[in-house]
Design a protein around this motif. Structure first.
Motif, PDB file in Angstrom:
ATOM      1  N   UNK A 180       1.284  -1.025   0.057  1.00 32.05           N
ATOM      2  CA  UNK A 180       0.060   0.142  -0.013  1.00 32.05           C
ATOM      3  C   UNK A 180       0.834   1.237  -0.079  1.00 32.05           C
ATOM      4  N   UNK A 181      -0.124   2.144  -0.026  1.00 32.95           N
ATOM      5  CA  UNK A 181       0.872   3.741  -0.431  1.00 32.95           C
ATOM      6  C   UNK A 181       0.113   4.336   0.828  1.00 32.95           C
ATOM      7  N   UNK A 182       1.110   5.437   1.608  1.00 33.35           N
ATOM      8  CA  UNK A 182      -0.503   6.121   1.747  1.00 33.35           C
ATOM      9  C   UNK A 182       0.516   7.783   1.934  1.00 33.35           C
ATOM     10  N   UNK A 183      -0.283   8.320   1.214  1.00 36.99           N
ATOM     11  CA  UNK A 183      -0.315   9.673   1.051  1.00 36.99           C
ATOM     12  C   UNK A 183      -0.739  10.665   2.741  1.00 36.99           C
ATOM     13  N   UNK A 184       0.848  10.612   3.337  1.00 40.29           N
ATOM     14  CA  UNK A 184       0.372  11.933   4.392  1.00 40.29           C
ATOM     15  C   UNK A 184      -0.359  13.531   4.218  1.00 40.29           C
ATOM     16  N   UNK A 185      -1.112  14.111   4.263  1.00 37.11           N
ATOM     17  CA  UNK A 185      -1.349  15.347   3.953  1.00 37.11           C
ATOM     18  C   UNK A 185      -0.936  15.664   2.948  1.00 37.11           C
ATOM     19  N   UNK A 186      -0.843  14.840   1.709  1.00 41.45           N
ATOM     20  CA  UNK A 186       0.348  15.055   0.505  1.00 41.45           C
ATOM     21  C   UNK A 186      -0.093  15.684  -0.416  1.00 41.45           C
ATOM     22  N   UNK A 187       1.355  16.337  -1.744  1.00 38.51           N
ATOM     23  CA  UNK A 187       0.993  16.745  -3.378  1.00 38.51           C
ATOM     24  C   UNK A 187       0.843  14.562  -3.473  1.00 38.51           C
ATOM     25  N   UNK A 220      -3.219   0.871  -4.500  1.00 35.16           N
ATOM     26  CA  UNK A 220      -4.102   0.378  -3.150  1.00 35.16           C
ATOM     27  C   UNK A 220      -3.280   1.707  -2.414  1.00 35.16           C
ATOM     28  N   UNK A 221      -4.096   2.902  -1.688  1.00 34.55           N
ATOM     29  CA  UNK A 221      -3.860   4.031  -1.103  1.00 34.55           C
ATOM     30  C   UNK A 221      -4.302   4.631   0.222  1.00 34.55           C
ATOM     31  N   UNK A 222      -3.644   4.905   0.836  1.00 37.67           N
ATOM     32  CA  UNK A 222      -4.779   5.747   1.604  1.00 37.67           C
ATOM     33  C   UNK A 222      -3.936   7.345   2.048  1.00 37.67           C
ATOM     34  N   UNK A 223      -5.522   7.658   1.587  1.00 41.33           N
ATOM     35  CA  UNK A 223      -4.520   9.557   1.731  1.00 41.33           C
ATOM     36  C   UNK A 223      -5.382   9.916   3.814  1.00 41.33           C
ATOM     37  N   UNK A 224      -3.899  10.608   3.513  1.00 39.26           N
ATOM     38  CA  UNK A 224      -4.317  11.027   5.596  1.00 39.26           C
ATOM     39  C   UNK A 224      -4.582  12.434   5.073  1.00 39.26           C
ATOM     40  N   UNK A 225      -6.133  13.066   5.538  1.00 41.82           N
ATOM     41  CA  UNK A 225      -5.727  14.835   5.194  1.00 41.82           C
ATOM     42  C   UNK A 225      -6.050  15.471   6.738  1.00 41.82           C
ATOM     43  N   UNK A 226      -5.128  15.793   6.727  1.00 36.74           N
ATOM     44  CA  UNK A 226      -4.441  16.848   8.331  1.00 36.74           C
ATOM     45  C   UNK A 226      -5.397  17.889   8.519  1.00 36.74           C
ATOM     46  N   UNK A 227      -6.374  17.854   9.521  1.00 41.93           N
ATOM     47  CA  UNK A 227      -7.661  18.926   9.618  1.00 41.93           C
ATOM     48  C   UNK A 227      -7.272  20.164  10.047  1.00 41.93           C
ATOM     49  N   UNK A 228      -6.439  20.977  10.498  1.00 42.27           N
ATOM     50  CA  UNK A 228      -6.013  21.846  10.995  1.00 42.27           C
ATOM     51  C   UNK A 228      -4.999  22.740   9.336  1.00 42.27           C
TER      52      UNK A 228
END
Length: 230
Positions: free
Chosen positions: A93-100, A175-183
């Motif tokens: 899996x690839x995880x995008x941490x509040x990323x482009x 297969x990806x998870x995108x993490x959105x940091x709400x602040x």
């Protein structure tokens, strides 16, 4: 057992994951924080965006990693997204941490704020200078965390921000998870929103700012562990 490859965003090195790595290893997994060329202890090494893509691929191949979860924070989502498709069946899996995210033919500076970045690079001998302490206000960081980030940051090689991404297939197939940091904004960017319509992508929200490896490292580690199990 998953093997986590962790890549921090602009100005940062492997050290940015110091509080996340122990959590992953305590859960029985491998954790491999990576400093991209031209940054931190690799400062002075010439680097464009494809150099950064190759940095990631080379780490995976050199260590012969399997069941790889590769995570990219902020800028590093662009090279991580490209590297993820190049490591083939090694990827879990690839995880995008509040990323482009990479778009074929587009660069980091293609985004709306890109002109300001390009001007800054031109004024600073080909590098994007790190943020000042005040720029981290409102991101859920304690003063000592901000001080640590500022002290550890190094100028970011401009060529990595102006080179265009190269993708061999649609990013939505990964297969990806995108993490959105709400602040840092309560909704993902339009290109991420489109990708989230894919059955292969899922969205996770964190009630913190753009640097969760500092502000909420245990929660970030938990999300990474969940992503590996998805």
């Amino acid at each position: 057992m998953a093997e986590f490859v962790l890549v921090a965003g602009a100005w940062l090195g492997a050290w940015a994951w110091d509080e996340v790595v122990p959590e992953l290893r305590a859960a029985g997994h491998g954790a491999h924080p990576l400093t991209l060329s031209g940054l931190a202890e690799k400062r002075g090494v010439p680097a464009g965006q494809q150099t950064h893509v190759q940095d990631i691929v080379d780490l995976v191949e050199r260590l012969d990693l399997r069941e790889v979860v590769v995570a990219g924070h902020s800028y590093s989502g662009i090279p991580v997204g490209q590297a993820a498709e190049r490591i083939g069946d090694r990827l879990t899996r690839v995880v995008f941490v509040d990323s482009n995210v990479p778009r074929p033919g587009a660069a980091f500076v293609t985004h709306p704020y890109g002109r300001v970045v390009e001007e800054s690079i031109a004024e600073n001998q080909g590098f994007w200078p790190p943020l000042a302490a005040a720029d981290y206000d409102g991101q859920g960081l304690a003063d000592e965390q901000i001080a640590r980030i500022v002290a550890g940051s190094t100028p970011h090689p401009g060529a990595s921000l102006t080179e265009a991404a190269v993708l061999e297939r649609p990013l939505g197939e990964l297969p990806a998870t995108y993490i959105k940091c709400l602040l840092d904004g309560d909704k993902p960017t339009p290109d991420v929103v489109e990708l989230l319509t894919s059955e292969n992508w899922r969205l996770v929200e964190m009630d913190t700012g753009h640097w969760p490896m500092f502000s909420q490292p245990r929660e970030l580690a938990r999300i990474l562990l969940d992503a590996a199990a998805t």
